[in-house]
Motif scaffolding. Structure first.
Motif, PDB file in Angstrom:
ATOM      1  N   LEU A   5       0.836  -1.195   0.000  1.00 34.27           N
ATOM      2  CA  LEU A   5       0.000   0.000   0.000  1.00 34.27           C
ATOM      3  C   LEU A   5       0.873   1.247   0.000  1.00 34.27           C
ATOM      4  N   THR A   6       0.498   2.227  -0.797  1.00 30.37           N
ATOM      5  CA  THR A   6       1.210   3.497  -0.780  1.00 30.37           C
ATOM      6  C   THR A   6       0.868   4.236   0.511  1.00 30.37           C
ATOM      7  N   ALA A   7       1.678   5.205   0.859  1.00 35.23           N
ATOM      8  CA  ALA A   7       1.425   5.988   2.071  1.00 35.23           C
ATOM      9  C   ALA A   7       0.092   6.722   1.960  1.00 35.23           C
ATOM     10  N   GLU A   8      -0.214   7.188   0.756  1.00 30.76           N
ATOM     11  CA  GLU A   8      -1.476   7.899   0.538  1.00 30.76           C
ATOM     12  C   GLU A   8      -2.665   6.966   0.711  1.00 30.76           C
ATOM     13  N   ARG A   9      -2.562   5.761   0.140  1.00 29.13           N
ATOM     14  CA  ARG A   9      -3.654   4.797   0.260  1.00 29.13           C
ATOM     15  C   ARG A   9      -3.819   4.370   1.712  1.00 29.13           C
ATOM     16  N   GLU A  10      -2.733   4.155   2.401  1.00 30.45           N
ATOM     17  CA  GLU A  10      -2.813   3.753   3.805  1.00 30.45           C
ATOM     18  C   GLU A  10      -3.465   4.838   4.646  1.00 30.45           C
ATOM     19  N   ALA A  11      -3.152   6.091   4.335  1.00 36.50           N
ATOM     20  CA  ALA A  11      -3.766   7.207   5.073  1.00 36.50           C
ATOM     21  C   ALA A  11      -5.270   7.253   4.823  1.00 36.50           C
ATOM     22  N   ASP A  12      -5.682   7.008   3.561  1.00 33.21           N
ATOM     23  CA  ASP A  12      -7.113   6.981   3.224  1.00 33.21           C
ATOM     24  C   ASP A  12      -7.825   5.851   3.966  1.00 33.21           C
ATOM     25  N   LEU A  13      -7.180   4.694   4.029  1.00 34.56           N
ATOM     26  CA  LEU A  13      -7.786   3.547   4.712  1.00 34.56           C
ATOM     27  C   LEU A  13      -7.902   3.790   6.210  1.00 34.56           C
ATOM     28  N   GLN A  14      -6.925   4.479   6.775  1.00 44.30           N
ATOM     29  CA  GLN A  14      -6.991   4.825   8.197  1.00 44.30           C
ATOM     30  C   GLN A  14      -8.144   5.792   8.449  1.00 44.30           C
ATOM     31  N   LYS A  15      -8.343   6.707   7.507  1.00 47.07           N
ATOM     32  CA  LYS A  15      -9.453   7.664   7.619  1.00 47.07           C
ATOM     33  C   LYS A  15     -10.790   6.921   7.592  1.00 47.07           C
ATOM     34  N   LEU A  16     -10.918   5.987   6.657  1.00 44.74           N
ATOM     35  CA  LEU A  16     -12.158   5.214   6.570  1.00 44.74           C
ATOM     36  C   LEU A  16     -12.338   4.344   7.801  1.00 44.74           C
ATOM     37  N   SER A  17     -11.258   3.745   8.268  1.00 45.53           N
ATOM     38  CA  SER A  17     -11.309   2.912   9.471  1.00 45.53           C
ATOM     39  C   SER A  17     -11.869   3.709  10.645  1.00 45.53           C
ATOM     40  N   SER A  18     -11.441   4.957  10.741  1.00 41.60           N
ATOM     41  CA  SER A  18     -11.938   5.827  11.813  1.00 41.60           C
ATOM     42  C   SER A  18     -13.429   6.100  11.647  1.00 41.60           C
ATOM     43  N   ARG A  19     -13.859   6.326  10.413  1.00 47.01           N
ATOM     44  CA  ARG A  19     -15.285   6.572  10.157  1.00 47.01           C
ATOM     45  C   ARG A  19     -16.122   5.342  10.483  1.00 47.01           C
ATOM     46  N   GLY A  21     -15.371   3.206  12.709  1.00 45.25           N
ATOM     47  CA  GLY A  21     -15.282   2.920  14.132  1.00 45.25           C
ATOM     48  C   GLY A  21     -14.634   1.581  14.412  1.00 45.25           C
ATOM     49  N   ILE A  22     -13.861   1.096  13.455  1.00 43.39           N
ATOM     50  CA  ILE A  22     -13.180  -0.189  13.583  1.00 43.39           C
ATOM     51  C   ILE A  22     -11.687   0.011  13.354  1.00 43.39           C
ATOM     52  N   SER A  23     -10.876  -0.442  14.280  1.00 42.29           N
ATOM     53  CA  SER A  23      -9.423  -0.368  14.132  1.00 42.29           C
ATOM     54  C   SER A  23      -8.932  -1.677  13.515  1.00 42.29           C
ATOM     55  N   PHE A  24      -8.401  -1.592  12.315  1.00 44.78           N
ATOM     56  CA  PHE A  24      -7.938  -2.784  11.606  1.00 44.78           C
ATOM     57  C   PHE A  24      -6.490  -3.114  11.947  1.00 44.78           C
ATOM     58  N   ASN A  25      -6.244  -4.391  12.180  1.00 44.44           N
ATOM     59  CA  ASN A  25      -4.874  -4.858  12.356  1.00 44.44           C
ATOM     60  C   ASN A  25      -4.180  -4.996  11.001  1.00 44.44           C
ATOM     61  N   ASN A  26      -4.946  -5.381   9.998  1.00 40.17           N
ATOM     62  CA  ASN A  26      -4.415  -5.605   8.661  1.00 40.17           C
ATOM     63  C   ASN A  26      -5.200  -4.757   7.666  1.00 40.17           C
ATOM     64  N   LEU A  27      -4.667  -3.604   7.310  1.00 45.32           N
ATOM     65  CA  LEU A  27      -5.371  -2.700   6.400  1.00 45.32           C
ATOM     66  C   LEU A  27      -5.504  -3.276   4.998  1.00 45.32           C
ATOM     67  N   ALA A  28      -4.685  -4.264   4.665  1.00 44.89           N
ATOM     68  CA  ALA A  28      -4.774  -4.883   3.338  1.00 44.89           C
ATOM     69  C   ALA A  28      -6.138  -5.539   3.133  1.00 44.89           C
ATOM     70  N   LEU A  29      -6.745  -6.030   4.206  1.00 46.87           N
ATOM     71  CA  LEU A  29      -8.079  -6.619   4.106  1.00 46.87           C
ATOM     72  C   LEU A  29      -9.113  -5.558   3.751  1.00 46.87           C
ATOM     73  N   LEU A  30      -9.001  -4.403   4.375  1.00 49.53           N
ATOM     74  CA  LEU A  30      -9.922  -3.311   4.068  1.00 49.53           C
ATOM     75  C   LEU A  30      -9.698  -2.828   2.640  1.00 49.53           C
ATOM     76  N   ASP A  31      -8.450  -2.777   2.222  1.00 52.38           N
ATOM     77  CA  ASP A  31      -8.128  -2.377   0.854  1.00 52.38           C
ATOM     78  C   ASP A  31      -8.764  -3.339  -0.149  1.00 52.38           C
ATOM     79  N   GLN A  32      -8.675  -4.623   0.116  1.00 55.26           N
ATOM     80  CA  GLN A  32      -9.272  -5.617  -0.782  1.00 55.26           C
ATOM     81  C   GLN A  32     -10.787  -5.476  -0.815  1.00 55.26           C
ATOM     82  N   ALA A  33     -11.379  -5.190   0.340  1.00 54.32           N
ATOM     83  CA  ALA A  33     -12.833  -5.039   0.404  1.00 54.32           C
ATOM     84  C   ALA A  33     -13.316  -3.886  -0.471  1.00 54.32           C
ATOM     85  N   LEU A  34     -12.435  -2.946  -0.752  1.00 53.35           N
ATOM     86  CA  LEU A  34     -12.790  -1.763  -1.525  1.00 53.35           C
ATOM     87  C   LEU A  34     -12.307  -1.835  -2.970  1.00 53.35           C
TER      88      LEU A  34
END
Length: 239
Positions: A5-19, A21-34
């Motif tokens: 994941l690029t730094a920009e993509r990771e930052a976007d995923l962290q933003k969505l994670s916050s919205r 209300g779920i803290s992801f251990n593995n952001l790659a799963l959230l990335d795949q979901a999208l």
């Protein structure tokens, strides 16, 4: 191996994670979901995995979480009524609304053509992505967290079950309204279907004397007809 994941993509995923209300251990799963199939197909990279498998898993989590809740909280409902209630709770409009609330479309990875034709705002794509996100939550945080998230997100729909709204037969109700005028009849027509075989989405219209009064979508033809009738009831009553 997961794609990096690029730094920009990771930052976007962290933003969505916050919205979410779920803290992801593995952001790659959230990335795949999208990641929509159109994006994965254009990427020509085996590391880019689309979200259909996570959608399949999320659908199962949704079904088990809501089925268990309805079974425990509504002992008076028959098997048939439980099925109707679940179908009305776990429906595309509800999932689309939740996806829109967190602006899920802005985080979706879509193919060029899909994005140009409004895929980021299409209800079916957003609803499917939301299911995939639930699948990602389940894999990352476990069933208990996923279940609580589902019940929290669908709270309004579950309240409607308590009020009896979810058990209404809108087709019958609309037909009764139409039949107040002799010779009138509601006609349902399939106007489209999308999605893979395991997750078909049907769109129906309902008309009276050739005039369309409502349209609705659903994972089954019956559900789509019910949603079309529900939309038609309001419009026809204002006629």
């Amino acid at each position: 191996m997961d794609r990096v994941l690029t730094a920009e993509r990771e930052a976007d995923l962290q933003k969505l994670s916050s919205r979410l209300g779920i803290s992801f251990n593995n952001l790659a799963l959230l990335d795949q979901a999208l990641t929509h199939t159109s994006y994965a197909n254009e990427a020509h990279d085996a590391r880019v995995q689309h979200n259909e498998r996570l959608e399949f898993l999320g659908d199962a989590v949704l079904e088990l979480a809501t089925s268990t809740y309805l079974f425990k909280h509504f002992p008076q409902l028959s098997e048939g009524d439980l099925s109707k209630a679940r179908a009305s709770v776990v429906c595309e409009p509800a999932l689309h609304r939740r996806a829109a609330e967190v602006s899920l479309g802005t985080f979706l990875l879509l193919g060029h053509g899909e994005r140009l034709t409004g895929g980021a705002e299409r209800p079916s794509i957003l609803a499917d992505a939301f299911e995939a996100v639930i699948g990602a939550i389940y894999l990352d945080r476990g069933f208990d967290v996923a279940r609580e998230y589902v019940l929290d997100q669908l709270h309004e729909e579950l309240v409607e079950v308590d009020l009896g709204e979810n058990l209404k037969d809108y087709k019958t109700m609309f037909q009764e309204v139409v039949q107040r005028h002799p010779g009138k009849k509601a006609v349902y027509s399939l106007i489209g279907e999308t999605g893979p075989d395991h997750a078909k989405e049907f769109r129906f219209s309902v008309s009276v004397d050739g005039k369309v009064f409502g349209e609705g979508t659903g994972r089954t033809k019956k559900a789509a007809e019910q949603n079309a009738a529900r939309a038609a009831l309001e419009k026809y009553n204002k006629k």
